[in-house]
Design an enzyme around this catalytic site. Structure first.
Site: not given
Ligand code: PEP
Ligand code: MG
Length: 478
Positions: A83, A327, A351, A398
């Site tokens: 993140h 995910e 994920d 996303c």
């Molecule tokens: C993902 O896992 O691609 C996602 C959009 O959520 P995060 O990156 O917050 O886990």
């Molecule tokens: Mg995720």
């Protein structure tokens, strides 16, 4: 040891309510341990411009440094899909994650950071500096070029339209720069109001935060994801200490175990939605249909409560659309059931890659294995879009793949038409979609789906972009 003996006593109780209180003791004990082991923070005064270097850069570290001072991020530990890396990308700050150097080697040295290649060059000689200054100038020219088309929609030369949506939430400044055309918010990571406080934010605090976003994008649909802490997103006041945090108590698992947290958040989202009714609710980390059913029950409960309290009818205050993130690999095999339960799905490619390939997205040792172009990931993405179409289920992406130049072209070729990404990548992705044709992208993906490795897929798209004089969009190492 004291906590463990209490936990054992509670767990041995036959009454299910009392039995569950073991988890309360565990939470309190973990918080106590966290505070006891915290070191006293040193108070540094910050220079005007700086590169943040740490053994493990965290989201809260980034939040403590004003964005205009931050020129780069170097984290000894971590991967390109953590993140912190996602936030750096969203802010347009170069970042190198997972560097095998010691902090003392790099402290106060002159360095060149190459975020594309993921490398750091210490004591650069003049010719190398000049080379990088040239690359920087080229990058700035490319940025000017794509920004000039930022007001346009994303439509391929042969008329295939793609909705471009915004990812926001990891940082207060993250969405400050949406200048051009876009079609709504595809992912609001709702962890932010929880990370900015010293304890769980109240319903009113959450309502205010959500209302600001729903007001700001009043003319657009706004997809808010419910709390997804755990993994590399920790709350200082609710630490979760686990051997395998990404396989542990994360996202919907945690909030279904703590319905009081979930209910307050949903109530706040619904309250915030009163004025513009542009909210959609999305559930993270779904791995089984029971989780969706249980979460929907709670959402329904919160909706009934708010409706009664405010004396509203269902017509005046309809339940927002509900969707889930795809995910966790198991979720992609239950698409027919999901289609009966939810209004939309959105793929979390970060994920999904991590779990399909069994590669921790945060672990620098295996960062080289984290590859969203891996043939298995591509096959999964293709299977998802085909199945969603078969079961008439709205699908978008996303994860970071949607905002990555090659990733976006892969997805459009497969038939995706909803891509959600950070504001910083929007102009580039739109430019590429406008400069290519759907027919050509279908040919590329047919080839890529036969590839043996992600590197081959990368070459297929590099060659294609080179043939269209668009090679500058994919630098080495990217
Ligand atoms: C993902 O896992 O691609 C996602 C959009 O959520 P995060 O990156 O917050 O886990
Ligand atoms: Mg995720």
């Amino acid at each position: 040891m004291v906590a463990e003996s209490y936990i054992a006593q509670f767990e041995a109780m036959s009454d299910s309510y009392l039995k569950e209180r073991a988890s309360d003791i565990r939470d309190v004990a973990q918080r106590l341990l966290y505070h006891i082991t915290q070191q006293v923070e040193e108070n540094h005064s910050l220079p005007e411009k700086l590169i943040l270097v740490a053994s493990e850069v965290t989201l809260s570290m980034m939040a403590s440094i004003p964005t205009d001072k931050l020129q780069g991020i170097i984290s000894i530990y971590g991967g390109g899909s953590s993140h912190v890396a996602i936030l750096a990308r969203a802010l347009g700050i170069p970042a190198v994650m997972g560097l095998s150097l010691s902090l003392s080697e790099i402290h106060k040295k002159n360095v060149i950071m190459d975020g594309y290649a993921g490398s750091v060059i210490l004591f650069p000689e003049k010719p190398l500096l000049q080379h990088y200054q040239l690359l920087l100038a080229e990058d700035n020219d490319l940025k000017k070029l794509v920004d000039s088309g930022d007001a346009k929609e994303a439509v391929t030369a042969d008329g295939y339209r793609v909705s471009i949506l915004l990812n926001t939430g990891l940082n207060e400044n993250q969405h400050a720069r949406v200048a051009g055309h876009f079609d709504g918010v595809g992912l609001y990571r709702s962890e932010l109001p929880f990370m900015l406080t010293d304890s769980f934010p109240t319903e009113q605090e959450q309502t205010d935060a959500y209302q600001r976003l729903l007001n700001e994008y009043a003319q657009f649909p706004v997809t808010m994801r419910t709390l997804d802490v755990g993994g590399d997103k920790q709350l200082s006041y609710f630490p979760i200490i686990e051997e395998n945090p990404f396989l542990g108590w994360r996202g919907i698992r945690l909030t279904l175990d703590h319905p009081e947290i979930f209910l307050v958040q949903i109530r706040a989202m619904l309250m915030a939605n009163l004025q513009h009714q542009n909210l959609r609710i999305m559930l993270p980390m779904i791995s089984a249909i029971e989780e969706v059913i249980e979460a929907k029950k709670l959402i329904n409960q919160a909706w009934q409560e708010v409706k009664t309290e405010l004396n509203l009818t269902s017509e005046a205050f309809p339940l927002p659309e509900i969707g889930v993130m795809l995910e966790v690999p198991s979720s992609i095999f239950i698409i027919p059931r999901l289609a009966q339960e939810v209004d939309f799905v959105s793929i979390g490619s970060n994920d999904l890659t991590q779990y399909l390939l069994a590669v921790d997205r945060n672990n620098s040792r295996v960062a080289g294995l984290f590859d969203s172009y891996h043939p298995a990931v591509l096959q999964a993405l293709k299977m998802i879009v085909d199945n969603c179409r078969r079961y008439d289920l709205e699908v978008g992406v996303c994860g970071e793949l949607a905002g990555d130049p090659i990733g976006a072209l892969i997805l459009v070729g497969m038939g995706y038409n909803k891509l959600s990404m950070n504001a910083n990548n929007m102009a580039k992705v739109k430019y590429l979609i406008n400069a290519t044709s759907h027919a050509e992208l279908k040919t590329c993906i047919d080839l890529a789906l036969q590839a043996n490795a992600g590197a081959d897929t990368r070459s297929i798209y590099r060659d294609y972009l080179d043939s269209k004089n668009l090679g500058g969009f994919v630098r080495a190492g990217k």
